[in-house]
Design a protein around this motif. Structure first.
Motif, PDB file in Angstrom:
ATOM      1  N   GLU A  27       0.845  -1.202   0.000  1.00 12.34           N
ATOM      2  CA  GLU A  27       0.000   0.000   0.000  1.00 12.34           C
ATOM      3  C   GLU A  27       0.883   1.257   0.000  1.00 12.34           C
ATOM      4  O   GLU A  27       0.637   2.204  -0.748  1.00 12.34           O
ATOM      5  N   ALA A  28       1.922   1.242   0.818  1.00 11.38           N
ATOM      6  CA  ALA A  28       2.849   2.383   0.867  1.00 11.38           C
ATOM      7  C   ALA A  28       3.542   2.565  -0.481  1.00 11.38           C
ATOM      8  O   ALA A  28       3.674   3.690  -0.979  1.00 11.38           O
ATOM      9  N   VAL A  29       3.999   1.472  -1.075  1.00 12.71           N
ATOM     10  CA  VAL A  29       4.650   1.529  -2.385  1.00 12.71           C
ATOM     11  C   VAL A  29       3.683   2.099  -3.419  1.00 12.71           C
ATOM     12  O   VAL A  29       4.068   2.944  -4.238  1.00 12.71           O
ATOM     13  N   GLY A  30       2.438   1.669  -3.376  1.00 15.26           N
ATOM     14  CA  GLY A  30       1.431   2.191  -4.310  1.00 15.26           C
ATOM     15  C   GLY A  30       1.228   3.684  -4.148  1.00 15.26           C
ATOM     16  O   GLY A  30       1.129   4.423  -5.140  1.00 15.26           O
ATOM     17  N   ASN A  31       1.201   4.148  -2.894  1.00 16.69           N
ATOM     18  CA  ASN A  31       1.048   5.578  -2.641  1.00 16.69           C
ATOM     19  C   ASN A  31       2.240   6.376  -3.169  1.00 16.69           C
ATOM     20  O   ASN A  31       2.076   7.422  -3.787  1.00 16.69           O
ATOM     21  N   VAL A  32       3.446   5.879  -2.904  1.00 15.47           N
ATOM     22  CA  VAL A  32       4.657   6.557  -3.366  1.00 15.47           C
ATOM     23  C   VAL A  32       4.701   6.565  -4.895  1.00 15.47           C
ATOM     24  O   VAL A  32       4.982   7.600  -5.512  1.00 15.47           O
ATOM     25  N   ASP A  33       4.420   5.434  -5.517  1.00 17.05           N
ATOM     26  CA  ASP A  33       4.440   5.343  -6.973  1.00 17.05           C
ATOM     27  C   ASP A  33       3.422   6.303  -7.591  1.00 17.05           C
ATOM     28  O   ASP A  33       3.737   7.035  -8.529  1.00 17.05           O
ATOM     29  N   GLN A  34       2.231   6.333  -7.035  1.00 22.10           N
ATOM     30  CA  GLN A  34       1.183   7.214  -7.552  1.00 22.10           C
ATOM     31  C   GLN A  34       1.600   8.681  -7.436  1.00 22.10           C
ATOM     32  O   GLN A  34       1.456   9.451  -8.386  1.00 22.10           O
ATOM     33  N   GLU A  35       2.140   9.059  -6.296  1.00 17.84           N
ATOM     34  CA  GLU A  35       2.558  10.446  -6.080  1.00 17.84           C
ATOM     35  C   GLU A  35       3.712  10.820  -7.009  1.00 17.84           C
ATOM     36  O   GLU A  35       3.712  11.892  -7.617  1.00 17.84           O
ATOM     37  N   ALA A  52      11.264  12.399  -6.069  1.00 12.91           N
ATOM     38  CA  ALA A  52      11.150  11.618  -4.830  1.00 12.91           C
ATOM     39  C   ALA A  52      11.001  12.532  -3.617  1.00 12.91           C
ATOM     40  O   ALA A  52      10.181  12.275  -2.733  1.00 12.91           O
ATOM     41  N   VAL A  53      11.773  13.608  -3.576  1.00 12.57           N
ATOM     42  CA  VAL A  53      11.689  14.536  -2.440  1.00 12.57           C
ATOM     43  C   VAL A  53      10.324  15.219  -2.412  1.00 12.57           C
ATOM     44  O   VAL A  53       9.688  15.310  -1.357  1.00 12.57           O
ATOM     45  N   LEU A  54       9.846  15.676  -3.551  1.00  7.66           N
ATOM     46  CA  LEU A  54       8.532  16.315  -3.599  1.00  7.66           C
ATOM     47  C   LEU A  54       7.423  15.337  -3.209  1.00  7.66           C
ATOM     48  O   LEU A  54       6.495  15.695  -2.481  1.00  7.66           O
ATOM     49  N   ALA A  55       7.524  14.103  -3.677  1.00  3.80           N
ATOM     50  CA  ALA A  55       6.533  13.095  -3.314  1.00  3.80           C
ATOM     51  C   ALA A  55       6.561  12.831  -1.813  1.00  3.80           C
ATOM     52  O   ALA A  55       5.512  12.735  -1.173  1.00  3.80           O
ATOM     53  N   ALA A  56       7.757  12.720  -1.244  1.00  2.90           N
ATOM     54  CA  ALA A  56       7.885  12.493   0.198  1.00  2.90           C
ATOM     55  C   ALA A  56       7.264  13.643   0.981  1.00  2.90           C
ATOM     56  O   ALA A  56       6.547  13.427   1.972  1.00  2.90           O
ATOM     57  N   LEU A  57       7.531  14.859   0.550  1.00  4.01           N
ATOM     58  CA  LEU A  57       6.954  16.017   1.229  1.00  4.01           C
ATOM     59  C   LEU A  57       5.434  16.039   1.109  1.00  4.01           C
ATOM     60  O   LEU A  57       4.723  16.321   2.078  1.00  4.01           O
ATOM     61  N   ASN A  58       4.919  15.743  -0.078  1.00  2.00           N
ATOM     62  CA  ASN A  58       3.466  15.703  -0.264  1.00  2.00           C
ATOM     63  C   ASN A  58       2.822  14.652   0.632  1.00  2.00           C
ATOM     64  O   ASN A  58       1.801  14.906   1.279  1.00  2.00           O
ATOM     65  N   LEU A  59       3.412  13.464   0.666  1.00  2.00           N
ATOM     66  CA  LEU A  59       2.849  12.388   1.488  1.00  2.00           C
ATOM     67  C   LEU A  59       2.966  12.708   2.970  1.00  2.00           C
ATOM     68  O   LEU A  59       2.039  12.442   3.746  1.00  2.00           O
ATOM     69  N   ALA A  60       4.086  13.292   3.392  1.00  2.00           N
ATOM     70  CA  ALA A  60       4.258  13.669   4.794  1.00  2.00           C
ATOM     71  C   ALA A  60       3.248  14.739   5.180  1.00  2.00           C
ATOM     72  O   ALA A  60       2.676  14.712   6.278  1.00  2.00           O
ATOM     73  N   TYR A  61       3.011  15.683   4.306  1.00  2.00           N
ATOM     74  CA  TYR A  61       2.032  16.733   4.568  1.00  2.00           C
ATOM     75  C   TYR A  61       0.632  16.139   4.702  1.00  2.00           C
ATOM     76  O   TYR A  61      -0.112  16.483   5.619  1.00  2.00           O
ATOM     77  N   GLN A  62       0.282  15.244   3.792  1.00  2.00           N
ATOM     78  CA  GLN A  62      -1.027  14.587   3.876  1.00  2.00           C
ATOM     79  C   GLN A  62      -1.178  13.846   5.194  1.00  2.00           C
ATOM     80  O   GLN A  62      -2.240  13.885   5.821  1.00  2.00           O
ATOM     81  N   LEU A  63      -0.134  13.188   5.610  1.00  2.00           N
ATOM     82  CA  LEU A  63      -0.162  12.447   6.872  1.00  2.00           C
ATOM     83  C   LEU A  63      -0.311  13.403   8.054  1.00  2.00           C
ATOM     84  O   LEU A  63      -1.086  13.148   8.970  1.00  2.00           O
ATOM     85  N   ALA A  64       0.401  14.524   8.017  1.00  2.00           N
ATOM     86  CA  ALA A  64       0.335  15.496   9.109  1.00  2.00           C
ATOM     87  C   ALA A  64      -1.037  16.165   9.181  1.00  2.00           C
ATOM     88  O   ALA A  64      -1.461  16.580  10.262  1.00  2.00           O
TER      89      ALA A  64
END
Length: 108
Positions: A27-35, A52-64
């Motif tokens: 599920e995490a891989v799918g989220n990262v791949d999609q982003e 990768a950095v932008l995707a990580a920031l987007n996902l971290a922001y969504q989580l926060a």
């Protein structure tokens, strides 16, 4: 610990996965791949590292932005809260990522 082969943005990776954690990892891989694919497909960023950095920031922001559960148990100072939706200790996960990246200095 078992290993799973996954594909993110067309590139294959072998990832370690604790027994029983396959679903969560996929599920995490799918989220990262999609982003990452969404950022790449927008056409403004080409470098994989920046994507990768932008995707990580987007996902971290969504989580926060997720509301914390009202019944979060009290924790001692310095102890990270697990993600209530997935039971994930985010600080421990970030530590593992930092440790892994520190070994070779490469993001991707």
């Amino acid at each position: 610990m078992k290993q799973l082969e996954v594909t993110i943005m067309g590139q294959s990776y072998i990832l370690g996965c604790p027994d029983g954690g396959e679903r969560a990892l996929l599920e995490a891989v799918g989220n990262v791949d999609q982003e990452m694919c969404a950022i790449r497909d927008a056409g403004k960023v080409r470098a994989r590292e920046r994507i990768a950095v932008l995707a990580a920031l987007n996902l971290a922001y969504q989580l926060a932005e997720r509301p914390l559960a009202a019944a979060t148990p009290a924790r001692s100072a310095g102890q990270a809260a697990p993600d209530p939706a997935h039971g994930i200790d985010i600080e421990a996960l970030i530590g593992r990522i930092d440790e892994t990246l520190g070994r070779d200095g490469q993001l991707l």
